[in-house]
Write an enzyme that holds these catalytic residues in place. Structure first.
Site, PDB file in Angstrom:
ATOM      1  N   SER A  87      -3.242   7.748  12.699  1.00 43.28           N
ATOM      2  CA  SER A  87      -3.208   7.393  14.191  1.00 43.28           C
ATOM      3  C   SER A  87      -4.400   7.568  15.228  1.00 43.28           C
ATOM      4  O   SER A  87      -5.032   8.563  14.778  1.00 43.28           O
ATOM      5  CB  SER A  87      -2.313   9.027  14.437  1.00 43.28           C
ATOM      6  N   SER A 134       4.255  -0.976   4.222  1.00 38.10           N
ATOM      7  CA  SER A 134       4.336  -2.672   4.588  1.00 38.10           C
ATOM      8  C   SER A 134       4.436  -3.660   3.382  1.00 38.10           C
ATOM      9  O   SER A 134       4.046  -3.374   2.564  1.00 38.10           O
ATOM     10  CB  SER A 134       3.315  -3.121   5.598  1.00 38.10           C
ATOM     11  N   GLN A 180       0.499  -1.283   0.102  1.00 41.76           N
ATOM     12  CA  GLN A 180      -0.073  -0.113  -0.290  1.00 41.76           C
ATOM     13  C   GLN A 180       1.084   1.040   0.239  1.00 41.76           C
ATOM     14  O   GLN A 180       1.667   0.857   1.475  1.00 41.76           O
ATOM     15  CB  GLN A 180      -1.147  -0.386   1.735  1.00 41.76           C
ATOM     16  N   GLY A 181       0.544   1.838  -0.920  1.00 37.02           N
ATOM     17  CA  GLY A 181       1.843   3.356  -1.181  1.00 37.02           C
ATOM     18  C   GLY A 181       0.868   4.372  -0.718  1.00 37.02           C
ATOM     19  O   GLY A 181       0.055   5.494  -1.628  1.00 37.02           O
ATOM     20  N   TYR A 182       0.299   4.669   0.521  1.00 38.70           N
ATOM     21  CA  TYR A 182      -0.221   6.216   1.110  1.00 38.70           C
ATOM     22  C   TYR A 182      -0.053   6.986   1.299  1.00 38.70           C
ATOM     23  O   TYR A 182       1.135   8.541   1.203  1.00 38.70           O
ATOM     24  CB  TYR A 182      -1.592   5.256   1.861  1.00 38.70           C
ATOM     25  N   SER A 183       0.815   6.848   2.751  1.00 41.36           N
ATOM     26  CA  SER A 183       1.599   7.268   3.906  1.00 41.36           C
ATOM     27  C   SER A 183       2.820   8.286   2.952  1.00 41.36           C
ATOM     28  O   SER A 183       3.860   6.991   2.363  1.00 41.36           O
ATOM     29  CB  SER A 183       1.808   6.941   4.737  1.00 41.36           C
ATOM     30  N   GLU A 217      -4.775  10.114  16.935  1.00 45.65           N
ATOM     31  CA  GLU A 217      -5.220  11.264  17.014  1.00 45.65           C
ATOM     32  C   GLU A 217      -6.047  11.532  16.089  1.00 45.65           C
ATOM     33  O   GLU A 217      -7.340  12.128  15.904  1.00 45.65           O
ATOM     34  CB  GLU A 217      -4.490  12.474  16.790  1.00 45.65           C
ATOM     35  N   GLU A 228     -10.489  -2.313   5.643  1.00 53.36           N
ATOM     36  CA  GLU A 228     -10.194  -2.833   5.950  1.00 53.36           C
ATOM     37  C   GLU A 228     -10.580  -3.232   7.636  1.00 53.36           C
ATOM     38  O   GLU A 228     -10.562  -4.582   7.989  1.00 53.36           O
ATOM     39  CB  GLU A 228      -8.825  -1.917   7.275  1.00 53.36           C
TER      40      GLU A 228
END
Length: 378
Positions: free
Chosen positions: A361, A155, A120-123, A363, A241
């Site tokens: 996160s 990951s 997964q190429g998100y962050s 938050e 998910e």
């Protein structure tokens, strides 16, 4: 349903290699990877992958109760962590919901057969939980997209064949939302323009990676959904998910809790009233998590429900790691061999620190719940 559950249990008993029991999982993805890959392909050949997918897309279309039964029995058998879960639970459902017929024909059979693995190429370093701030860019060059940028905390990128990437393909409109102008691209990992660098974690493992795109290419038709409208697709992926597989995760949590209880009896910590109270709270919290998950998975997935479940399980699991350390006492601070030779409780404590960060996160999850569920102002 009992017949289906019995079928799962009997197949696992007849086919699972005892040497693979408990192998892999978060913080331990390095364990027996080739053997776990072969195991997943054996599951696929027997028809135990993609149970929730419609039969027309390579799945079995079994009802939710059967999916829950499979994941419960899989977890109770202590079967190894799957290496194909990103493809089956994230990419596959996304393509079924948003992909073109050509994309489905190209990718779904290979995902179901565990012939291709995904990441997964998100962050990004400057856009972790603030996903709309991604700066990776993709531009058209003839019949191909050319990508430049960096992703992080990816990951299993070091073993993946493909990556689904959220990239900016155009600027947001003047005064408009920055969520516009993003596209959801499918990018092959094994090409000269892709560099993967492992990130060493507290536990000594390297299942997370940095991924650098330097002129990486993918075909023009490898956009899922409309160009510039990738945010909707990306949020759809996150909503997937939340599913029956989380029930299996909770069976694993229960096994860990039972282990902490046994450890407390062994060390004498169970005589401490404060420890007994924390164990009771952990038991109640896990029961509530299971009830909430069962209540919410039977319906159309939503990112809001996924945020609630993520917030609940990550906080619970981190607290369990802290409890395990307090039950161990001073012995918990001592590695038995080298600095990376940790026992299961030390590994649980260290890796569960990441639970409340990766995947969004705490938050950010609370902000999503506050604004999208409760309707509170920003």
């Amino acid at each position: 349903m009992q017949g289906f559950r019995r079928e799962v249990r009997e197949w696992l008993a007849a086919n699972l290699d005892p040497a693979l029991r408990g192998a892999g999982g978060p913080g331990r993805e390095h364990e027996a990877f080739p053997e776990r890959l072969a195991w997943c392909r054996r599951l696929a050949a027997a028809g135990w992958t993609c149970l929730a997918w419609p039969p027309g897309h390579g799945g079995r279309g079994v009802p939710l109760a059967a999916q829950v039964a499979f994941h419960e029995e899989y977890a109770r058998a202590d079967a190894p962590a799957r290496v194909d879960h990103i493809g089956e639970t994230l990419v596959g459902p996304t393509l079924i919901a948003f992909g073109t017929p050509e994309q489905r024909r190209r990718f779904l059979p290979r995902i179901a057969a565990v012939e291709e693995l995904w990441c997964q190429g998100y962050s990004e370093p400057g856009a972790g939980s603030d996903l709309a701030a991604v700066s990776t860019r993709a531009r058209l060059d003839g019949d191909e997209w050319v990508l430049d940028g960096q992703k992080i905390w990816t990951s299993l990128a070091h073993v993946a064949d493909w990556c689904f990437v959220l990239a900016r393909t155009g600027p947001p409109p003047e005064g408009g939302s920055r969520h516009t102008g993003l596209s959801y691209l499918l990018v092959p990992m094994r090409q000269p323009g892709v560099t993967v660098r492992p990130i060493r974690q507290l536990t000594g493992d390297c299942e997370f990676n940095e991924v650098f795109f330097d002129g990486a290419r993918t075909a023009r038709d490898m956009v899922v959904g409309e160009v510039g409208q990738g945010w909707r697709v990306a949020m759809g992926t996150l909503a997937f998910e939340r599913g029956a597989s989380t029930i299996g995760q909770q069976i694993g949590f229960r096994r860990e809790l039972d282990g902490v209880i046994a450890l407390a009896r062994e060390t004498g910590a169970a005589r401490d009233p404060a420890i007994r109270e924390r164990i009771a709270r952990a038991w109640v919290g896990l029961s509530a998590l299971r009830s909430h998950t069962l209540r919410t998975i039977d319906g159309a997935p939503s990112s809001q429900d996924a945020s609630v479940v993520k917030l609940l399980w990550s906080g619970w699991h981190r607290a369990l790691g802290e409890l395990a350390m307090d039950v161990l006492g001073a012995d918990g601070t001592l590695a038995r061999g080298g600095p990376d030779e940790l026992d299961r409780w030390q590994r649980l404590f260290l890796f569960s620190r990441a639970d409340t960060i990766y995947g969004g996160s705490d938050e950010i999850q609370r902000n999503i719940i506050a604004t999208r569920v409760l309707g509170l102002p920003r």
